[in-house]
Write an enzyme that holds these catalytic residues in place. Structure first.
Site, PDB file in Angstrom:
ATOM      1  N   LYS A 179       6.688   1.232  -4.507  1.00  0.00           N
ATOM      2  CA  LYS A 179       6.513   2.149  -5.638  1.00  0.00           C
ATOM      3  C   LYS A 179       6.875   1.436  -6.956  1.00  0.00           C
ATOM      4  O   LYS A 179       7.481   0.375  -6.952  1.00  0.00           O
ATOM      5  CB  LYS A 179       7.405   3.382  -5.452  1.00  0.00           C
ATOM      6  CG  LYS A 179       7.093   4.153  -4.179  1.00  0.00           C
ATOM      7  CD  LYS A 179       5.722   4.805  -4.253  1.00  0.00           C
ATOM      8  CE  LYS A 179       5.479   5.847  -3.196  1.00  0.00           C
ATOM      9  NZ  LYS A 179       4.795   5.399  -1.993  1.00  0.00           N
TER      10      LYS A 179
HETATM   11  C1  LIG Z   1       1.905  10.820  -2.002  1.00  0.00           C
HETATM   12  C2  LIG Z   1       3.095  10.478  -1.161  1.00  0.00           C
HETATM   13  N1  LIG Z   1       3.845  11.482  -0.675  1.00  0.00           N
HETATM   14  C3  LIG Z   1       4.949  11.250   0.050  1.00  0.00           C
HETATM   15  C4  LIG Z   1       5.351   9.969   0.346  1.00  0.00           C
HETATM   16  C5  LIG Z   1       6.537   9.776   1.219  1.00  0.00           C
HETATM   17  O1  LIG Z   1       7.512   8.951   0.677  1.00  0.00           O
HETATM   18  P1  LIG Z   1       8.422   8.046   1.639  1.00  0.00           P
HETATM   19  O2  LIG Z   1       7.588   6.910   2.123  1.00  0.00           O
HETATM   20  O3  LIG Z   1       9.529   7.609   0.738  1.00  0.00           O
HETATM   21  O4  LIG Z   1       8.886   8.903   2.745  1.00  0.00           O
HETATM   22  C6  LIG Z   1       4.615   8.892  -0.139  1.00  0.00           C
HETATM   23  C7  LIG Z   1       5.026   7.506   0.159  1.00  0.00           C
HETATM   24  O5  LIG Z   1       4.303   6.610   0.317  1.00  0.00           O
HETATM   25  C8  LIG Z   1       3.447   9.144  -0.909  1.00  0.00           C
HETATM   26  O6  LIG Z   1       2.699   8.156  -1.381  1.00  0.00           O
END
Ligand SMILES: Cc1ncc(COP(=O)(O)O)c(C=O)c1O
Length: 368
Positions: free
Chosen positions: A187
């Site tokens: 990110k």
């Molecule tokens: C649109 C979206 N929602 C939720 C998530 C979930 O985040 P995490 O990977 O930190 O669990 C991501 C992560 O890639 C994402 O891109």
């Protein structure tokens, strides 16, 4: 395969930054503090200041953030939650984890939830909408908030890809009831492992959010609800505090390189550039182009040593665990045509120029 230009190479962190991170690790090791503590509070305070929210709750990852937001808003068995047909799977996964049903809605040609279709899917069981600021482009939040006005429907913003995006000066994640952030390493602000956060303009949610991430307790052994272990690791918080200092400079690099792509590729008739990136709300997370010749272009870039990624190849409602038989024409088209080009703060202008030159050499008429 070793790429000449990888999509993202986090080993490219500048040496000075790597040294600061090593120093931070030593400091934490010497303190012997690996759960909770000052670094987590420091990160939460910085985050709340940046997001202009009364508080921020650091948590283990963005998926936990979504699940906990749903739980705090009392969404569960028998409830329906509207989600876009394209997102990272977590958006729908979190809805299922709390026992509710994801109701998918098609997207517009930028990949964002098509708000004009909300009326078609809303029922008496609809308890929430989760707009996703996909690729860092912001959904039209004023229209969503207008839509739910006077309805018993909550809004959870999936701002996992949108840290640093603002609409009308207001950060992504601060428009709805609760905003969910991810600090996954890829990110714009990424930890050195898993991390996430929950934010809200409504201070009354803070207590429950804090309890949910910590086994339902605020004070040790005083459990007042069924929570989970979704705490942010102290080490990750300490790294994020170091990395936060670089964030604005990185955003400038991303913005500059996105501009180089735009200038160089804007006249290619067979290629659609991400138009929403021009409206000033975009955080330059992913630079996604669209073309009917996507697979051929991806191979062509591959052969030139350039790694590109498809975000995402399948609409969520076409995946086995979430399957429904409805057609989502825009989502299906995007999944067939989308391609993310490398865009990150450690890429050089020469590399972006090289990627553009290779794209210009690609001849769609010769591809089959
Ligand atoms: C649109 C979206 N929602 C939720 C998530 C979930 O985040 P995490 O990977 O930190 O669990 C991501 C992560 O890639 C994402 O891109």
């Amino acid at each position: 395969m070793k790429f000449k230009i990888p999509f993202l190479d986090l080993a490219r962190f500048p040496e000075e930054l790597k040294n600061s991170l090593r120093e931070k690790f030593s400091e934490m090791l010497d303190k012997g503090l690996f759960s909770g503590g000052n670094e987590v509070f420091k990160f939460e305070n910085k985050l709340a200041l940046y997001q202009k929210t009364p508080f921020a709750v650091a948590c283990a990852n963005g998926t936990d953030a979504l699940e906990i937001a749903l739980r705090v808003l009392k969404i569960g068995q028998g409830d329906e939650v509207i989600v876009p047909a394209i997102s990272w799977v977590s958006t729908a996964e979190a809805v299922c984890l709390v026992g509710a049903k994801p109701i998918f809605i098609d997207v517009d040609l930028s990949g964002l939830m098509d708000i004009s279709k909300l009326d078609l899917v809303i029922t008496s069981r609809t308890k929430a909408i989760i707009p996703v600021h996909l690729y860092g482009q912001m959904v039209d939040m004023p229209s969503i908030m207008q839509f739910v006005k006077n309805k018993p429907i909550k809004v959870i913003e999936d701002a996992a890809q949108a840290f640093g995006s603002h609409l009308k000066g207001r950060p992504a994640g601060t428009w709805g009831d609760i905003g969910c952030l991810s600090f996954y390493p890829s990110k714009n602000l990424g930890a050195l492992g898993e991390a996430g956060a929950l934010i809200s303009q409504n201070p009354t949610f803070e207590t429950e959010l804090r309890a949910y991430i910590n086994h339902g307790q605020l004070l040790r052994d005083e459990h007042f609800l069924v929570g989970k272990n979704a705490r942010m690791d102290s080490l990750q918080a300490s790294f994020l505090n170091v990395l936060f200092e670089c964030f604005e400079e990185w955003q400038q690099n991303r913005s500059y390189l996105a501009e180089v792509y735009w200038e160089s590729l804007k006249d290619m008739a067979w290629l659609n550039l991400p138009r929403k990136t021009l409206n000033g709300t975009y955080n330059f997370h992913l630079f996604t182009i669209q073309t009917a010749f996507r697979n051929q272009l991806k191979d062509f870039l591959n052969n030139a040593g350039i790694q590109s990624i498809i975000h995402y190849p399948t609409p969520i409602p076409k995946m086995k665990p979430y399957f429904d038989s409805i057609t989502y024409p825009n989502a299906e088209r995007i999944c067939n045509e989308i391609l993310s080009l490398p865009l990150n703060p450690w890429l050089t202008e020469n590399e972006v120029n090289y990627i553009c030159e290779v794209i210009k050499k690609f001849n769609p008429n010769l591809s089959s």
